[in-house]
Scaffold this motif. Structure first.
Motif, PDB file in Angstrom:
ATOM      1  N   GLU A  58       0.873  -1.172   0.000  1.00  0.00           N
ATOM      2  CA  GLU A  58       0.000   0.000   0.000  1.00  0.00           C
ATOM      3  C   GLU A  58       0.910   1.221   0.000  1.00  0.00           C
ATOM      4  N   GLU A  60       1.203   5.310  -0.232  1.00  0.00           N
ATOM      5  CA  GLU A  60       0.522   6.603  -0.149  1.00  0.00           C
ATOM      6  C   GLU A  60       1.506   7.765  -0.207  1.00  0.00           C
ATOM      7  N   LYS A  73       3.768  -1.253   3.772  1.00  0.00           N
ATOM      8  CA  LYS A  73       2.807  -0.156   3.849  1.00  0.00           C
ATOM      9  C   LYS A  73       3.579   1.144   4.029  1.00  0.00           C
ATOM     10  N   GLY A  75       2.993   5.165   4.429  1.00  0.00           N
ATOM     11  CA  GLY A  75       1.962   6.123   4.817  1.00  0.00           C
ATOM     12  C   GLY A  75       1.938   7.392   3.987  1.00  0.00           C
ATOM     13  N   LYS A  76       0.932   8.205   4.273  1.00  0.00           N
ATOM     14  CA  LYS A  76       0.725   9.470   3.566  1.00  0.00           C
ATOM     15  C   LYS A  76       1.918  10.397   3.766  1.00  0.00           C
ATOM     16  N   GLU A  90       6.378  -1.366   7.887  1.00  0.00           N
ATOM     17  CA  GLU A  90       5.370  -0.319   7.951  1.00  0.00           C
ATOM     18  C   GLU A  90       6.065   1.022   8.130  1.00  0.00           C
ATOM     19  N   GLY A  92       5.294   4.980   8.632  1.00  0.00           N
ATOM     20  CA  GLY A  92       4.230   5.874   9.058  1.00  0.00           C
ATOM     21  C   GLY A  92       4.121   7.134   8.209  1.00  0.00           C
ATOM     22  N   ASP A  93       3.031   7.853   8.398  1.00  0.00           N
ATOM     23  CA  ASP A  93       2.809   9.113   7.702  1.00  0.00           C
ATOM     24  C   ASP A  93       3.966  10.081   7.973  1.00  0.00           C
ATOM     25  N   LYS A 107       9.476  -1.245  11.564  1.00  0.00           N
ATOM     26  CA  LYS A 107       8.471  -0.198  11.594  1.00  0.00           C
ATOM     27  C   LYS A 107       9.140   1.148  11.835  1.00  0.00           C
ATOM     28  N   ASP A 109       7.861   4.862  12.728  1.00  0.00           N
ATOM     29  CA  ASP A 109       6.665   5.593  13.156  1.00  0.00           C
ATOM     30  C   ASP A 109       6.482   6.901  12.384  1.00  0.00           C
ATOM     31  N   ALA A 110       5.288   7.428  12.440  1.00  0.00           N
ATOM     32  CA  ALA A 110       4.944   8.686  11.773  1.00  0.00           C
ATOM     33  C   ALA A 110       5.908   9.790  12.196  1.00  0.00           C
TER      34      ALA A 110
END
Length: 133
Positions: A58, A60, A73, A75-76, A90, A92-93, A107, A109-110
């Motif tokens: 995914e 973004e 993934k 993020g935005k 993952e 993050g935004d 991971k 983080d945003a």
């Protein structure tokens, strides 16, 4: 491949179309174990340039000159440049990852940032998490 730098350099060379075609098309197909996942989803106008992106992702954010394994993934407004992101990570935004290698299930983080250099990429280990300060 004998160290982190040679791993990084060898993988990034796959972004060169001639190297990619020589490896995967010149002497026949490369066979691998099948991992059935849905197609990658590009949401809300992401920017992707000169990258290899596997299935099940995914996206973004922005991805440039990078290799993204399956199930990642992003993020935005996240920015990924000159990096290798292994499966199921993952991001993050608003995270920023430059000249880095992320092992499986890592991971970020945003809002967090990871910045390495071409000669010494930042390496995040398997299952590790980087939090925003």
């Amino acid at each position: 491949i004998r160290d982190t730098y040679s791993y990084y350099k060898s993988n990034m060379s796959l972004l060169n179309r001639d190297v990619f075609n020589e490896l995967f098309n010149k002497n026949g197909r490369v066979m691998t174990k099948t991992k059935d996942e849905p197609s990658t989803v590009y949401r809300d106008y992401p920017q992707v340039e000169n990258s290899l992106i596997a299935n099940g992702c995914e996206i973004e954010g922005e991805v440039e000159n990078s290799i993204i394994f399956r199930g990642v993934k992003i993020g935005k407004n996240a920015t990924i440049k000159n990096s290798i992101i292994m499966q199921k990570c993952e991001i993050g935004d608003n995270a920023v990852i430059v000249n880095s290698i992320l092992d499986k299930y890592s991971k970020v983080d945003a809002g967090a940032s990871l910045v390495g250099s071409y000669n010494q990429p930042y390496v995040l280990g398997k299952y590790d998490t980087i939090e925003r300060d």
